[in-house]
Design an enzyme around this catalytic site. Structure first.
Site, PDB file in Angstrom:
ATOM      1  N   ASN A 247       9.801  -2.621  -2.539  1.00 29.62           N
ATOM      2  CA  ASN A 247      10.108  -1.446  -3.352  1.00 29.62           C
ATOM      3  C   ASN A 247      10.036  -0.163  -2.544  1.00 29.62           C
ATOM      4  O   ASN A 247      10.521   0.876  -2.977  1.00 29.62           O
ATOM      5  CB  ASN A 247       9.158  -1.355  -4.546  1.00 29.62           C
ATOM      6  CG  ASN A 247       9.559  -2.321  -5.650  1.00 29.62           C
ATOM      7  OD1 ASN A 247      10.295  -3.275  -5.409  1.00 29.62           O
ATOM      8  ND2 ASN A 247       9.090  -2.080  -6.850  1.00 29.62           N
TER       9      ASN A 247
ATOM     10  N   ASP B 234       1.048  -7.069  -7.758  1.00 29.94           N
ATOM     11  CA  ASP B 234       2.241  -6.393  -8.273  1.00 29.94           C
ATOM     12  C   ASP B 234       3.418  -6.529  -7.318  1.00 29.94           C
ATOM     13  O   ASP B 234       3.252  -6.774  -6.127  1.00 29.94           O
ATOM     14  CB  ASP B 234       1.944  -4.904  -8.513  1.00 29.94           C
ATOM     15  CG  ASP B 234       1.406  -4.220  -7.272  1.00 29.94           C
ATOM     16  OD1 ASP B 234       0.565  -4.836  -6.569  1.00 29.94           O
ATOM     17  OD2 ASP B 234       1.811  -3.084  -6.985  1.00 29.94           O
ATOM     18  N   GLU B 235       4.587  -6.379  -7.871  1.00 33.05           N
ATOM     19  CA  GLU B 235       5.823  -6.197  -7.098  1.00 33.05           C
ATOM     20  C   GLU B 235       6.063  -7.248  -6.022  1.00 33.05           C
ATOM     21  O   GLU B 235       6.536  -6.928  -4.923  1.00 33.05           O
ATOM     22  CB  GLU B 235       5.833  -4.791  -6.446  1.00 33.05           C
ATOM     23  CG  GLU B 235       5.797  -3.659  -7.456  1.00 33.05           C
ATOM     24  CD  GLU B 235       5.925  -2.284  -6.827  1.00 33.05           C
ATOM     25  OE1 GLU B 235       6.638  -1.443  -7.383  1.00 33.05           O
ATOM     26  OE2 GLU B 235       5.296  -2.043  -5.756  1.00 33.05           O
ATOM     27  N   LEU B 236       5.776  -8.492  -6.342  1.00 29.01           N
ATOM     28  CA  LEU B 236       6.064  -9.542  -5.360  1.00 29.01           C
ATOM     29  C   LEU B 236       7.579  -9.694  -5.238  1.00 29.01           C
ATOM     30  O   LEU B 236       8.285  -9.866  -6.230  1.00 29.01           O
ATOM     31  CB  LEU B 236       5.417 -10.868  -5.797  1.00 29.01           C
ATOM     32  CG  LEU B 236       5.485 -11.987  -4.764  1.00 29.01           C
ATOM     33  CD1 LEU B 236       4.695 -11.634  -3.504  1.00 29.01           C
ATOM     34  CD2 LEU B 236       4.981 -13.292  -5.369  1.00 29.01           C
TER      35      LEU B 236
END
Lengths: 567, 567
Positions: B304, B343-345
């Protein structure tokens, strides 16, 4: 194991980018006996001597390692065999009398000479900084101080650091350096509002320091507004006595002079603004008879924010008072610029104000005519003091006041309004909210506004400000009307606690736009990818100098130019 | 002359609002010999003694005048005949052993007792602060310190100020005060990311001070991320040696203990987070063999934000390493909470990673199964250390990891996700970006993004955070799953330079939401108009205590409650 090579950036930290620059690839260290030599036979003015001292101090206290992976370690091998710079000569060229930096910085806008040339040889011979004026020399010193890094704590383990036992080396990696520099625009400002919330003198000093680091040359000091009147006016001491937030939240006559002198010694002219006839509710506190619709409810009808309150400009005594107030203040100001404000005049304020309406009737003028009389009357006072008036754009574009053609018109509502100002033939200063408002994006500040937003949302990033073209929308014949521009901080949600991070390094963006102009020294259009590398450096150097400038990115990005771009 | 009357506000400065409170209308001054008396026969624990000392210091150094027009002058007549408070007794009630504040603050979430009762008589007799625990007493002391103002410099002209020659009076205008207080939710946190940009220990101390002023009880310390790994891990010192920005930008083992102890003494538990398996690019610096897709381009495909890089969680050695790393850290933490992140794997990161794919094949598991194995394996390590794991919401809602039902799930993507978590029967902590993200609204930070915006624009005002309903979208049977919540600062655009103004006083909003609950002590729903009066006071008091909390409004508004509301 994986290996990844990072390119060491060629560009270093000059900001704003000079008009013309060439770098070499040699490391050069500052000699332990380095000094800055005033080469003229005439003694250096006091503020030049002080600037030299500050520059020397910065060289040894910035202690900034270069922003590359490995920091100063990456440069140590090159430093082992580097020549050292023994001195630079400061030389005024031409035959004009040598004046102080402040005298040069406060002279007429079009006549200021900020140009300089700087040569730093790579061979260990002295450098040379030349300019026509002390102001130019000061700009050159500012540039000079941005060339240098510190080898930091790592120096101790490096055997070649025998020059500075127990200390670090000060060096550049790009000698020789040759710079010829002059600004693209004469006005490069910063506006701060000290009325919505008050700023002690020390905070203004620090802000002026930071501004001077990026060659900003005008402090547009929005000193009074409807919320408070902190300015001490000799002829009307009651204005601040009753209109300031408190006795300690005022600028004394001496404070104002101190700030002007502090700014001047740093190449910054102070353009004071006493906003009229709107934004004057605080005058009600001492002179209620001069102010209409004070704190009338609902404020939304009478003002853009609370409290409502505007001068009864149709009343002759109000014009007389305003002229006397201006005259009292103007006599203390060395600048040739003074802003009488003029934004956001609310007409509803006067509709039911009997005193105003009676005066209007008595004068035989309509609203516009009376406003014209008032504004031109105050401008007469400004000119009588030998100064040029500046106004916000509405005075020209909304109220159609028949301003003198010498008047500077400040764009703020929209960048698109520049064209209308140019078409009327007025000189302008760019400060459009869609590019340059530093307060945008802070959210709604009214008490019960749960889902409200900043009126000028979103936040104006440095990239946005940097993308501003001073000539956009204009035709070639109008270009000469653009004097420059500025970023602005209105302080509904600001005070000493956040003034540094909300301004810096963002306000460096316009400083470069108006110094460097459309193209960088490489002849290519300015672009934010290239600029970011240097702007990181500006930020880290500001922090080293005590300015709480914010991180623009994670430090990971600051050390790896180009790795954190949009792709 | 015009005259305008302003109402003196009845509400003063308590924040968060207590569960139950009654005020009188008498002025009461602190006796010049005022003291805080520890009334138990058991000696006070060291952190209680220190808290008493800090409270005494705050009383005499806040030097905050009341935020009304005229400031302390408005109260002087009432002070002339005021009684004075000679002391307050601090009393632990019940028969439980007396423990330190830190011991009480770090015990199991549901078992902490922060309740207290505080009585300040108006008649000059001693006050009483009672609680079941030292933690409750500490909360009561915090409340007590918010009751008092200084008569400031004006006291010198007031003849009744014979108690404090040359000094000012400390007073309240609302005695008697009777408060019964207990928090609505057990978890009231603040998240700070110290990996994207580094924060020296002193900045964390100051942040913890401010958090304690509003009774925040958990510091969610996001200590590592892809950009840097500042945490010293005893078992793997190379992690910070190579993964930190520099040797000085690390948290030593001692630093971590110092911060935990500093927080604990202020009633704050430290929930450390080592985010895994994503957000781990910085581990590549020391253990490249454990990290897939390090800094792969374009980063947009793999992360991200730059740099990409995630643990190869399917590799058994990576799980083993992570468990050993966690175990090494966990053994040093008094808290019963530890976040493993999650988060955000990014799945694309692994598609072309041969090492990961080979390990997956060898394991006979698919992606989800391997992730399940990894996460549950690390949670086993957390539980083996006697602690409860916390995760970001994707572990449950996106990756469908079969988390133990003891796991705390942290909402961040959207406030609407709380329902899905509740439907799966998990306890949750609210930290939704649409209410609580302190970094939103700062604009785009990528280098060449001229017109970009903050991903979670607009700025989340304190009003927005304050409007959050912890039970929104949930059914009554799910209410008990809500443990509390927190505001969060991710530091792409933050560092020590702006940490105070970007957090404070905004983060006080959630502190009151989760302490006070849905209704104020008047039994009416919390509302931002009422709250603003008190929040101004929080801000001014924080500034007095050295926290650079921002102005929420022009000072004109702060002095005139209700005058700057949306109308």
């Amino acid at each position: 194991m994986f290996l990844l090579l990072f390119l060491v950036p060629a560009a270093l930290a000059l900001w704003p980018n000079p008009h013309s620059v060439s770098y070499g690839t040699s490391a050069l260290i500052l000699s332990p006996t380095f000094w800055i030599h005033w080469a003229s036979t005439t003694p250096a003015p006091g503020d030049v001597t002080a600037a030299i001292s500050r520059t020397m101090a910065e060289l040894y206290t910035d202690n900034l390692q270069r922003l590359v992976v490995g920091r100063a370690n990456a440069d140590l091998p090159a430093l082992a065999y580097a020549n050292s710079l023994p001195m630079i000569h400061l030389e005024i060229i031409g035959n004009s009398p040598i004046k102080s930096i402040m005298a040069e910085a406060t002279c007429i806008l079009g006549e200021r000479d900020e140009s300089y040339t700087l040569t730093i040889p790579a061979d260990g011979t002295p450098g040379m900084l030349q300019a026509n004026t002390t102001l130019g020399l000061f700009r050159g010193l500012t540039t000079f101080s941005q060339l240098w890094y510190s080898s930091g704590g790592v120096a101790a383990i490096f055997p070649y650091n025998s020059f500075f036992p127990g200390s670090s080396m000060i060096y550049t990696v790009q000698a020789p350096v040759m710079i010829t520099d002059t600004p693209a625009y004469p006005y490069r400002g910063l506006l701060l509002d000290t009325a919505r919330n008050f700023f002690p003198v020390a905070d203004l000093y620090r802000t002026l320091d930071a501004a001077s680091y990026v060659k900003i040359n005008t402090f547009h000091w929005h000193i009074t507004d409807s919320q408070s009147f902190p300015l001490t006016v000799a002829a009307f001491p009651e204005l601040s006595q009753y209109g300031a937030y408190s006795a300690v939240q005022t600028y004394s006559l001496q404070d104002v002079q101190d700030i002007i002198n502090y700014a001047g010694a740093r190449g910054i002219d102070v353009m004071l603004e006493i906003d009229t006839p709107g934004h004057t509710a605080s005058i009600w506190e001492s002179h209620p008879e001069y102010v209409a619709c004070y704190n009338e409810a609902p404020w939304t009808t009478y003002a853009n924010e609370p409290p409502a309150g505007q001068l009864r400009f149709a009343v002759p005594e109000v014009l007389n008072f305003t002229q006397q107030m201006f005259a009292s203040v103007l006599s203390t100001l060395p600048s040739t610029l003074f802003s009488t404000g003029g934004d956001e005049l609310n007409t509803a304020c006067y509709v039911n104000d009997t005193i105003f309406q009676d005066a209007l009737t008595a004068s035989g003028q309509n609203f516009s005519q009376a406003l014209n009389t008032f504004v031109l009357g105050t401008h007469d006072t400004v000119r009588a003091a030998g100064k040029t008036p500046a106004v916000w754009e509405e005075m020209l574009l909304v109220q159609n006041v028949s301003l003198g053609l010498d008047t500077l018109v400040i764009v703020w509502i929209s960048s698109e309004d520049a064209l209308a100002i140019a078409e009327k033939g007025y000189k302008m200063i760019h400060g459009p909210s869609d590019y340059f408002y530093l307060d945008c994006g802070g959210g709604a500040w009214l008490g019960n506004d749960t889902n409200g937003n900043s009126w000028c949302d979103p936040f104006k990033t440095w990239q946005k400000a940097y993308s501003f073209d001073p000539l956009q929308n204009l035709t070639a014949s109008q270009y000469s009307l653009v004097l420059g521009g500025q970023q602005l901080l209105w302080t509904e949600q600001s005070g000493p606690e956040n003034v540094d991070p909300i301004i810096w390094p963002r306000a460096a963006a316009s400083a470069e736009v108006f110094w460097t102009g459309a193209n960088g020294p490489d002849g290519l259009p300015r672009n934010s990818s290239e600029a970011l590398e240097r702007l990181h450096d500006v930020r880290y150097r500001m922090v080293a100098r005590g300015i709480n400038a914010i991180n623009l990115q994670p430090e990971w990005c600051a050390l790896r130019p180009g790795e954190c771009n949009l792709v």
